[in-house]
Design a protein around this motif. Structure first.
Motif, PDB file in Angstrom:
ATOM      1  N   VAL A 497      22.029  33.942 -34.775  1.00  0.00           N
ATOM      2  CA  VAL A 497      22.134  32.680 -35.727  1.00  0.00           C
ATOM      3  C   VAL A 497      23.270  32.102 -35.935  1.00  0.00           C
ATOM      4  CG1 VAL A 497      21.806  31.780 -37.982  1.00  0.00           C
ATOM      5  CG2 VAL A 497      19.870  33.144 -37.205  1.00  0.00           C
ATOM      6  N   ASP A 498      24.307  32.935 -36.024  1.00  0.00           N
ATOM      7  CA  ASP A 498      25.767  32.525 -36.121  1.00  0.00           C
ATOM      8  C   ASP A 498      26.132  32.069 -34.694  1.00  0.00           C
ATOM      9  OD1 ASP A 498      26.079  33.137 -38.810  1.00  0.00           O
ATOM     10  OD2 ASP A 498      27.279  34.565 -38.668  1.00  0.00           O
ATOM     11  N   ILE A 499      25.797  32.639 -33.640  1.00  0.00           N
ATOM     12  CA  ILE A 499      26.298  32.242 -32.260  1.00  0.00           C
ATOM     13  C   ILE A 499      25.802  30.923 -31.987  1.00  0.00           C
ATOM     14  CG2 ILE A 499      25.945  32.693 -29.834  1.00  0.00           C
ATOM     15  CD1 ILE A 499      26.443  35.687 -30.643  1.00  0.00           C
ATOM     16  N   LYS A 500      24.381  30.786 -32.349  1.00  0.00           N
ATOM     17  CA  LYS A 500      23.855  29.457 -31.924  1.00  0.00           C
ATOM     18  C   LYS A 500      24.366  28.179 -32.765  1.00  0.00           C
ATOM     19  CE  LYS A 500      19.303  31.240 -30.641  1.00  0.00           C
ATOM     20  NZ  LYS A 500      17.730  31.281 -30.910  1.00  0.00           N
ATOM     21  N   LYS A 501      24.748  28.611 -34.094  1.00  0.00           N
ATOM     22  CA  LYS A 501      25.323  27.276 -34.773  1.00  0.00           C
ATOM     23  C   LYS A 501      26.733  27.227 -34.381  1.00  0.00           C
ATOM     24  CE  LYS A 501      25.628  26.169 -39.452  1.00  0.00           C
ATOM     25  NZ  LYS A 501      25.209  26.400 -40.887  1.00  0.00           N
ATOM     26  N   ALA A 502      27.476  28.243 -34.071  1.00  0.00           N
ATOM     27  CA  ALA A 502      28.641  27.914 -33.408  1.00  0.00           C
ATOM     28  C   ALA A 502      28.802  27.079 -32.028  1.00  0.00           C
ATOM     29  CB  ALA A 502      29.417  29.272 -33.204  1.00  0.00           C
ATOM     30  N   LEU A 503      27.934  27.349 -31.282  1.00  0.00           N
ATOM     31  CA  LEU A 503      27.963  26.493 -29.832  1.00  0.00           C
ATOM     32  C   LEU A 503      27.049  25.261 -30.334  1.00  0.00           C
ATOM     33  CD1 LEU A 503      26.398  29.296 -27.440  1.00  0.00           C
ATOM     34  CD2 LEU A 503      28.481  28.308 -27.533  1.00  0.00           C
ATOM     35  N   GLU A 504      26.392  25.183 -31.273  1.00  0.00           N
ATOM     36  CA  GLU A 504      26.090  23.779 -31.690  1.00  0.00           C
ATOM     37  C   GLU A 504      27.269  22.858 -32.154  1.00  0.00           C
ATOM     38  OE1 GLU A 504      23.156  23.588 -34.877  1.00  0.00           O
ATOM     39  OE2 GLU A 504      21.739  24.858 -33.750  1.00  0.00           O
ATOM     40  N   VAL A 505      28.481  23.407 -32.588  1.00  0.00           N
ATOM     41  CA  VAL A 505      29.686  22.762 -33.093  1.00  0.00           C
ATOM     42  C   VAL A 505      30.423  22.581 -31.932  1.00  0.00           C
ATOM     43  CG1 VAL A 505      31.635  22.925 -34.712  1.00  0.00           C
ATOM     44  CG2 VAL A 505      29.331  23.819 -35.605  1.00  0.00           C
ATOM     45  N   ASP A 506      30.640  23.849 -31.179  1.00  0.00           N
ATOM     46  CA  ASP A 506      31.541  23.812 -30.041  1.00  0.00           C
ATOM     47  C   ASP A 506      30.895  24.163 -28.821  1.00  0.00           C
ATOM     48  OD1 ASP A 506      33.465  23.722 -28.327  1.00  0.00           O
ATOM     49  OD2 ASP A 506      34.758  24.859 -29.508  1.00  0.00           O
ATOM     50  N   PRO A 507      30.040  23.576 -27.962  1.00  0.00           N
ATOM     51  CA  PRO A 507      29.424  24.276 -27.108  1.00  0.00           C
ATOM     52  C   PRO A 507      29.916  24.787 -25.886  1.00  0.00           C
ATOM     53  CG  PRO A 507      28.603  21.826 -27.621  1.00  0.00           C
ATOM     54  CD  PRO A 507      29.958  22.234 -28.299  1.00  0.00           C
ATOM     55  N   GLN A 508      31.358  24.351 -25.721  1.00  0.00           N
ATOM     56  CA  GLN A 508      32.094  24.682 -24.672  1.00  0.00           C
ATOM     57  C   GLN A 508      33.003  26.011 -25.052  1.00  0.00           C
ATOM     58  OE1 GLN A 508      31.565  23.303 -21.596  1.00  0.00           O
ATOM     59  NE2 GLN A 508      29.964  22.197 -22.759  1.00  0.00           N
ATOM     60  N   ASN A 509      32.744  26.357 -26.088  1.00  0.00           N
ATOM     61  CA  ASN A 509      33.548  27.510 -26.627  1.00  0.00           C
ATOM     62  C   ASN A 509      33.489  28.897 -25.805  1.00  0.00           C
ATOM     63  OD1 ASN A 509      34.547  29.969 -28.299  1.00  0.00           O
ATOM     64  ND2 ASN A 509      35.209  28.379 -29.746  1.00  0.00           N
ATOM     65  N   ARG A 510      34.470  29.249 -25.052  1.00  0.00           N
ATOM     66  CA  ARG A 510      34.583  30.278 -24.091  1.00  0.00           C
ATOM     67  C   ARG A 510      34.010  31.625 -24.865  1.00  0.00           C
ATOM     68  NH1 ARG A 510      37.657  34.011 -21.606  1.00  0.00           N
ATOM     69  NH2 ARG A 510      37.030  34.534 -19.571  1.00  0.00           N
ATOM     70  N   GLU A 511      34.736  31.968 -25.768  1.00  0.00           N
ATOM     71  CA  GLU A 511      34.844  33.064 -26.602  1.00  0.00           C
ATOM     72  C   GLU A 511      33.118  33.325 -26.915  1.00  0.00           C
ATOM     73  OE1 GLU A 511      36.902  31.129 -26.984  1.00  0.00           O
ATOM     74  OE2 GLU A 511      38.993  32.302 -26.458  1.00  0.00           O
ATOM     75  N   VAL A 512      32.704  32.277 -27.547  1.00  0.00           N
ATOM     76  CA  VAL A 512      31.470  32.452 -28.256  1.00  0.00           C
ATOM     77  C   VAL A 512      30.375  32.584 -27.247  1.00  0.00           C
ATOM     78  CG1 VAL A 512      29.484  31.231 -29.596  1.00  0.00           C
ATOM     79  CG2 VAL A 512      32.044  30.943 -30.215  1.00  0.00           C
ATOM     80  N   MET A 513      30.611  31.829 -25.966  1.00  0.00           N
ATOM     81  CA  MET A 513      29.519  32.118 -25.005  1.00  0.00           C
ATOM     82  C   MET A 513      29.712  33.383 -24.235  1.00  0.00           C
ATOM     83  SD  MET A 513      30.468  28.383 -22.920  1.00  0.00           S
ATOM     84  CE  MET A 513      29.257  28.472 -21.750  1.00  0.00           C
ATOM     85  N   VAL A 514      30.768  33.969 -24.220  1.00  0.00           N
ATOM     86  CA  VAL A 514      30.637  35.308 -23.770  1.00  0.00           C
ATOM     87  C   VAL A 514      30.018  36.334 -24.867  1.00  0.00           C
ATOM     88  CG1 VAL A 514      32.637  37.445 -23.341  1.00  0.00           C
ATOM     89  CG2 VAL A 514      33.032  35.009 -22.464  1.00  0.00           C
ATOM     90  N   MET A 515      30.347  36.194 -26.088  1.00  0.00           N
ATOM     91  CA  MET A 515      29.698  36.872 -27.066  1.00  0.00           C
ATOM     92  C   MET A 515      28.229  36.816 -26.911  1.00  0.00           C
ATOM     93  SD  MET A 515      29.882  36.965 -31.182  1.00  0.00           S
ATOM     94  CE  MET A 515      31.758  37.762 -31.298  1.00  0.00           C
ATOM     95  N   LYS A 516      27.742  35.691 -26.663  1.00  0.00           N
ATOM     96  CA  LYS A 516      26.267  35.307 -26.378  1.00  0.00           C
ATOM     97  C   LYS A 516      25.760  36.138 -25.380  1.00  0.00           C
ATOM     98  CE  LYS A 516      22.761  31.452 -25.565  1.00  0.00           C
ATOM     99  NZ  LYS A 516      22.572  30.050 -25.240  1.00  0.00           N
ATOM    100  N   LYS A 517      26.411  36.295 -24.206  1.00  0.00           N
ATOM    101  CA  LYS A 517      25.859  37.026 -23.109  1.00  0.00           C
ATOM    102  C   LYS A 517      25.857  38.455 -23.452  1.00  0.00           C
ATOM    103  CE  LYS A 517      27.585  33.934 -19.336  1.00  0.00           C
ATOM    104  NZ  LYS A 517      28.525  33.902 -18.124  1.00  0.00           N
ATOM    105  N   LYS A 518      26.902  38.947 -24.020  1.00  0.00           N
ATOM    106  CA  LYS A 518      27.063  40.466 -24.726  1.00  0.00           C
ATOM    107  C   LYS A 518      25.720  40.565 -25.532  1.00  0.00           C
ATOM    108  CE  LYS A 518      29.796  43.441 -27.290  1.00  0.00           C
ATOM    109  NZ  LYS A 518      31.028  43.617 -28.059  1.00  0.00           N
TER     110      LYS A 518
END
Length: 589
Positions: A497-518
């Motif tokens: 839930v937190d990762i999806k919300k973070a990507l809604e705010v900042d879709p290009q955030n590299r750290e969050v995208m890496v965490m999503k894959k993890k």
């Protein structure tokens, strides 16, 4: 008698809880010259002279009295005054006169009273006896174990009401003797020091005798002393014959409170001299101390403020001195002097350290004799103006950043927490200042959460990030760090839930995208683990089912076989009974 009492408070009356119809009576103090009947035994008491204080003896106490015994017609039959020698006896045993003890327990020290004891028929007559009694003193007697094994006599009252505890160091004088006054053991003239928890006569000290200046005599029967075997002489202690009664005189001369500073008995502070007032130094205080630092064998390795050396000034909670000394001084008052014993874990650890006068070997326990000369407390937030709060918060945040870079995460977290306290929402900031204060709060909470992640305090990180998100619902850093904490605690759904919300705010955030894959990888591994677990469970059930089916089949076949055999036997019996018989031969019908 039933009781009733009313307590007046100004013009209001408050009643105690009582049963219906109960009456509480409180007799007024007896006046000089007044006579009263005590109890239901016909004993009368006439007060001749008031005593002092409010305490009275109890049954089993040893009292010292003067008395004059007369009949009601004035005939004197006995008197201690004629012998010019007061008598001592134990209350409750009727040693002076039956019933008189119940009158003496109503007397105060120095009191003089005339008691009239009725005759054996319980009525006042010419045979009634009168005793004029002066209570000189008494010794408190306590049956410690309530079995007569250890009798405690309080010879002299102590001062104050503070008692030494197990860690405290006491100075005691004692004398142990046999019934014939042969001394078994005795302290030197100045007494002996020991810690209550591991010293001599431990149990005796724990049973109501730890008041400063108190003098006590214990009478111990053999079963509570050395028993049937007695004790042989050793180390200057006289031998004790079998079945000996012991008399132990103990006096508590003084005691030094010992405080467990760290709660694990690794930093102990023994107070030698009390400080001024009630205020102590705090974390962040500027303190000035003098001390002598020694090893356990007495080797001095450092001095400050002693022998013309300057005292030491430092700020507490800044790692400017060893941890044990740092922790101890914040408990000290101005002017206090204490001995601080510090375990290696809070001293120099397992390394060798060179100091002014000697080397400190690895894993050494050290002892500091410290005096608190002065301290200036760090100002609390409420003592500062709004702009000073903001400046202090900025400074503490920067100090926390430096500590974080040095991987000192625990200390950094404390700095961030303190910084946030200085800019808390207390209504003291104007509009512009409130914006700065809010930004500082959020920044400190986020940094504190980063410290918690480094320290594996994942609930702490979740709490701090949630505080940020309560203020800034779309803060990407808070969402990212809370997701990290959720992943570590296995809460994959909340992390998602937190990762999806973070990507809604900042879709290009590299750290969050890496965490999503993890997270996806972890979820896949988790699904596989549970799938295999369920597979094994079902396979186990199928195996159990197969075994059970085979067992039932075998049991069914065995039952069928038994039934066939039983039927055949039954048919054979029927055939035998139906065939004709001639001379024992079976023929065809």
């Amino acid at each position: 008698m039933a009781v009733l009492s009313e307590i007046n408070d100004g013009d209001e009356e408050k009643e105690l809880d009582e049963e219906p119809g109960e009456v509480i009576e409180s007799a007024p103090p007896q006046k000089v010259g007044e006579e009263r009947e005590l109890g239901n035994y016909g004993l009368k008491k006439k007060l001749i002279k008031r005593g002092i204080g409010w305490e009275t003896p109890e049954l089993n106490d040893e009292v010292t009295v003067h008395y004059v015994g007369t009949l009601e017609d004035g005939t004197k039959f006995d008197s201690s005054r004629d012998k010019d020698q007061p008598i001592k006896f134990t209350l409750g045993q009727g040693e002076l006169a039956a019933g008189l003890d119940h009158g003496i327990i109503t007397m105060k020290k120095g009191e003089v009273a005339l008691f009239t004891i009725p005759d054996e028929a319980g009525v006042s007559s010419a045979n009634s006896k009168q005793f004029e009694v002066e209570l000189i003193s008494w010794i408190k007697v306590v049956d410690v174990c309530r079995d007569g094994g250890i009798i405690k006599k309080i010879m002299e009252k102590g001062v104050g009401d503070e008692r030494p505890r197990d860690p405290d160091e006491v100075l005691v004088k004692y004398r142990m003797a046999l019934a014939d006054d042969t001394i078994v053991a005795e302290t030197p003239e100045g007494g002996v020091e020991f810690h209550v928890k591991d010293g001599i006569f431990i149990e005796l000290f724990r049973i109501n005798c730890g008041i400063l200046g108190i003098g006590i005599v214990f009478h111990m029967v053999p079963a509570d002393a050395f028993g049937e075997k007695g004790s042989e002489a050793s180390n200057g202690v006289h031998s004790v014959p079998p079945n000996s009664v012991l008399h132990v005189n103990i006096e508590l001369v003084s005691f030094k409170p010992v405080i467990d500073v760290t709660g694990d008995s690794k930093v102990l502070k023994k107070i030698l001299k009390e400080g001024e007032g009630a205020s102590t130094a705090n974390e962040g205080a500027n303190v000035t101390v003098s001390y002598t630092a020694k090893l356990e064998d007495g080797t001095v390795f450092e001095k400050r403020g002693i022998d013309e050396t300057p005292p030491l000034e430092f700020i507490t909670d800044e790692e400017q001195v060893i941890v044990g000394l740092d922790r101890a001084v914040v408990t000290m008052k101005k002017g206090e002097r204490a001995i601080i014993s510090i375990h290696p874990d809070y001293a120099f650890g397992d390394v060798e350290v060179k100091r002014d006068f000697a080397m400190v070997p690895p894993s050494s326990r050290v002892v500091y004799d410290v005096e608190m000369k002065n301290f200036i407390k760090e100002k609390a937030p409420w003592e500062l103006k709004s702009n000073e709060k903001i400046d202090t918060a900025k400074r503490k945040k920067e100090e926390g950043n430096m500590l974080f870079k040095c991987c000192k995460y625990e200390r950094a977290a404390k700095k961030y927490d303190k910084a946030a306290d200085y800019v808390s929402e207390d209504g003291s900031f104007g509009d512009d200042e409130e914006k700065q204060a809010k930004a500082l709060r959020v920044s400190c909470w986020l940094n504190g959460a980063a410290c918690c992640l480094k320290l594996n305090d994942f609930p702490g990180a979740i709490k701090l990030c949630s505080q940020v998100l309560d203020v800034e619902i779309c803060n990407v850093k808070a969402l990212y760090r809370r997701a990290q904490a959720y992943i570590e605690t296995g809460d994959f759904l909340l992390a998602d839930v937190d990762i999806k919300k973070a990507l809604e705010v900042d879709p290009q955030n590299r750290e969050v995208m890496v965490m999503k894959k993890k997270l996806k990888q972890l979820q896949a591994e988790n699904d596989k683990k549970y799938a295999k677990l369920y597979e094994n469970m079902f396979a186990h059930k199928e195996k159990d089912s197969s075994v059970a089916t085979k067992r039932l089949k075998v049991e069914k076949e065995e039952d069928e076989k038994k039934n066939e055999e039983a039927t055949k036997m039954e048919m054979d019996k029927v055939a035998d009974s139906a065939a004709p018989s001639v001379d024992g031969l079976i023929v065809d019908s």
